[in-house]
Design an enzyme around this catalytic site. Structure first.
Site, short mmCIF file in Angstrom:
data_model
loop_
_atom_site.label_atom_id
_atom_site.label_comp_id
_atom_site.label_asym_id
_atom_site.label_seq_id
_atom_site.Cartn_x
_atom_site.Cartn_y
_atom_site.Cartn_z
N CYS A 78 10.88 -0.97 1.67
CA CYS A 78 10.63 -1.15 0.24
C CYS A 78 11.87 -0.82 -0.59
O CYS A 78 12.79 -1.62 -0.63
CB CYS A 78 9.39 -0.37 -0.17
SG CYS A 78 8.63 -1.11 -1.62
N HIS B 93 5.39 -2.19 3.35
CA HIS B 93 5.25 -0.86 3.94
C HIS B 93 4.57 -0.98 5.31
O HIS B 93 3.37 -0.74 5.44
CB HIS B 93 4.41 0.05 3.03
CG HIS B 93 5.15 0.51 1.83
ND1 HIS B 93 5.95 1.64 1.84
CD2 HIS B 93 5.24 -0.01 0.59
CE1 HIS B 93 6.49 1.79 0.64
NE2 HIS B 93 6.07 0.80 -0.15
N GLU C 217 4.53 0.94 7.69
CA GLU C 217 3.97 2.21 8.20
C GLU C 217 2.47 2.32 7.97
O GLU C 217 1.77 3.01 8.71
CB GLU C 217 4.71 3.42 7.58
CG GLU C 217 4.48 3.68 6.10
CD GLU C 217 5.42 2.90 5.17
OE1 GLU C 217 5.91 1.83 5.59
OE2 GLU C 217 5.63 3.35 4.03
N1 GLN Z 1 10.55 1.58 -6.78
C1 GLN Z 1 10.60 0.31 -6.13
C2 GLN Z 1 9.70 -0.70 -6.79
O1 GLN Z 1 8.79 -0.32 -7.50
C3 GLN Z 1 10.25 0.44 -4.67
C4 GLN Z 1 8.86 0.93 -4.44
C5 GLN Z 1 8.61 1.50 -3.08
O2 GLN Z 1 9.56 1.87 -2.39
N2 GLN Z 1 7.37 1.62 -2.71
O3 GLN Z 1 9.86 -1.87 -6.63
#
Ligand code: GLN
Length: 545
Positions: free
Chosen positions: A377, A512, A514
């Protein structure tokens, strides 16, 4: 008290009942007045676990899904905020015209509906965890609703299990039962008599202590069950089984009697799986060390699914993985020296401005030194920024999330498509539930590393982010930076996976992964990453020998 492992205990009960051939539904009621944990800080509350349907839920849902392999949804997660939101909306629509809304019965009725959920498949058992602790003011309506349900449905359909702590006093070398006695008294004063007390303890619980708890708490002695500290959480289903937890639960429901429609089949195939997992947990033949570079590393549980996904990949690769949890807010030069000790680097998700430079330094180190890298992410977004700055020479490449000026190679998106339907944020400044959340499909290019790992061109992963790679404006810069977008959203508009050709294992995903890793089916990205780490370690070892 909190942090005793109610979530793991609930998940374990689910797993044990499954091992007896029953189906389960896992639910949780949290006392706080937030609508969901999406706006809570990971520093304070730990990870937010995202479900397939995009529900931002408590991290205990991660345990439920990992232990039982079922998929939970928004209908399984309740907060006091959700109840009030619903009841107040009903009030505005005139549902209660003429009467005043009260905690009993209006709030408690909502809780009972949630637990029984008459319009959906509840499986053979609903396991419903009450968040917080006995005596929390916010949680009182939950306890009251359970009292009413027990009266209405009868003890043969409801079992109350209370998780307590027996502190060990070193100086007198004894376990203390008083806190358990007190919390049971509080429960009893609210009309709940626990049927089973699960006692968390770091020391064996003697027969004498069980007799005492039984007498003072009005619970049968065989239902005082020891829940001792475990070396690894995946050893817990076997431990609780040996302590008699599932036997006593089935006995309560008269399901230990085959003639009564119950089951004696044991161990079910699933229990065998837990036993064999124990072997991979306890006896890995190899070991390695990796780093996770993040800004929430000081908070236990902020990266809990990541931690679990790494250990699942360890089981799959027969390797014990030591993780250096490195704070990305330290000086990047210090961080670089810390990275010299590891054979693989993960940069996980995150929000806001803190620790960005450290993460970028870690990515640069991984890229330049051919250290296996997995970005998640924010980790993907920063891998893009790093390459634009240091490979393509665009020194002001940045994200709108943490800068007001520069070239926004990562930018805010106010609309995207899901299953062909255009979705958009209601208001840019509305923070609750407005990110790209939950399952999204991704198309993977053949012949890419991603394709080699996933073995398919179509995958679905869970998302939780507000910003995206700005492919529309900076396509040429990305090409110059050597970035390959090997996975894109179903409509082809949003980059989902990034990799590099000039590196032996460099991959980052906007999703994600995970959240989808399970002990019995580790996520392929993590397994492949750990496999690459072991190869890298062997090469390093050979070179230095
Ligand atoms: N802060 C980034 C976004 O909102 C990545 C979010 C995250 O890593 N879950 O796009």
């Amino acid at each position: 008290m909190s942090s005793l492992g109610k979530g793991i205990a609930s998940a374990t009960i689910g797993a044990l009942l499954q091992a007896h051939g029953f189906s389960v539904r896992m639910k949780k009621m949290d006392p706080y007045i937030n609508v969901d944990p999406g706006t809570l800080s990971p520093h304070k509350h730990g990870e937010v676990f995202v479900l397939n349907d995009g529900c931002e839920s408590d991290l205990d849902f991660g345990h439920y899904e990992r232990f039982t392999n079922i998929q939970c949804g928004a209908a399984d997660s309740l907060t006091m905020g959700k109840i009030y939101e619903k009841v107040l909306a009903k009030e505005r629509h005139g549902a209660y015209l003429g009467s005043d809304i009260q905690v009993i019965p209006h709030i408690t009725n909502e809780v009972k509906d949630f637990i029984c959920n008459p319009d959906s498949n509840c499986g053979d058992f609903v396991i419903c965890e009450v968040g917080g602790t006995v005596g929390d003011i916010e949680g009182l309506p939950y306890i009251e609703a359970i009292r009413q349900l027990t009266l209405e449905m009868g003890k043969e359909f409801i079992l109350s299990l209370h998780l307590t702590y027996l502190p060990y006093i070193k100086t007198s070398r004894e376990l203390k039962t008083k806190p358990t006695q007190h919390s049971v008294k509080v429960l009893q004063s609210m009309g709940i008599q626990p049927d089973i007390i699960l006692c968390r303890s770091e020391k064996d619980i003697s027969d004498e202590i069980k007799t005492k708890i039984s007498a003072f708490c009005n619970v049968k002695k065989e239902n005082i069950i020891a829940a001792l500290d475990a070396e690894n959480i995946y050893l817990i289903p076997n431990m609780y089984h040996s302590a008699g937890l599932d036997t006593q639960i089935l006995h309560h429901f008269k399901l230990d009697d085959e003639e009564n429609g119950g089951t004696k089949k044991y161990p079910h195939e699933l229990m065998g799986k837990w036993v064999s997992l124990e072997h991979s947990v306890l006896n890995p033949t190899k070991s390695t060390r990796i780093a996770v570079v993040g800004k929430y590393v000081q908070t236990k549980d902020a990266y809990i699914s990541l931690e679990q996904a790494i250990s699942h990949a360890g089981f799959a690769n027969d390797v014990k993985i030591d993780v250096d949890w490195l704070d990305s807010r330290v000086d990047p030069d210090v961080l670089r020296t810390q990275l010299e000790n590891v054979s693989g680097i993960i940069v996980p998700g995150g929000f806001d401005t803190g620790g960005i430079d450290g993460k970028i330094a870690a990515i640069k180190y991984a890229r330049e030194n051919d250290v296996p890298f997995l970005g998640i992410c924010l980790g993907l977004q920063l891998a893009v920024i790093e390459a634009c700055r240091n490979v393509a020479g665009v020194s002001d490449a940045t994200s709108r999330e943490f800068s007001d000026e520069g070239r926004f190679v990562i930018d805010f998106m106010d609309s995207w498509t899901k299953d062909g339907v255009l979705e958009s944020r209601a208001q840019a400044d509305n923070k609750g539930g407005t990110m790209r959340l939950g399952n999204y499909a991704c198309k993977i290019s053949p012949k890419s590393l991603a394709h080699k790992i996933y073995g398919t061109t179509d995958v679905t992963e869970r998302h939780r982010h507000r910003f995206e790679v700005n492919i529309e404006q900076y396509k040429d810069v990305f090409a110059k930076a050597g970035l390959i977008f090997s996975g894109v959203s179903a409509d082809g508009l949003l980059p989902e996976i990034v990799e590099r050709r000039d590196h032996s294992f460099f991959i980052a995903t906007q999703a994600h992964p995970e959240f989808k890793s399970r002990p019995f089916s580790p996520h392929l990205l993590f397994s492949a990453f750990i496999n690459a780490v072991i190869i890298n370690q062997d090469i390093k070892f050979k070179c230095s020998a």
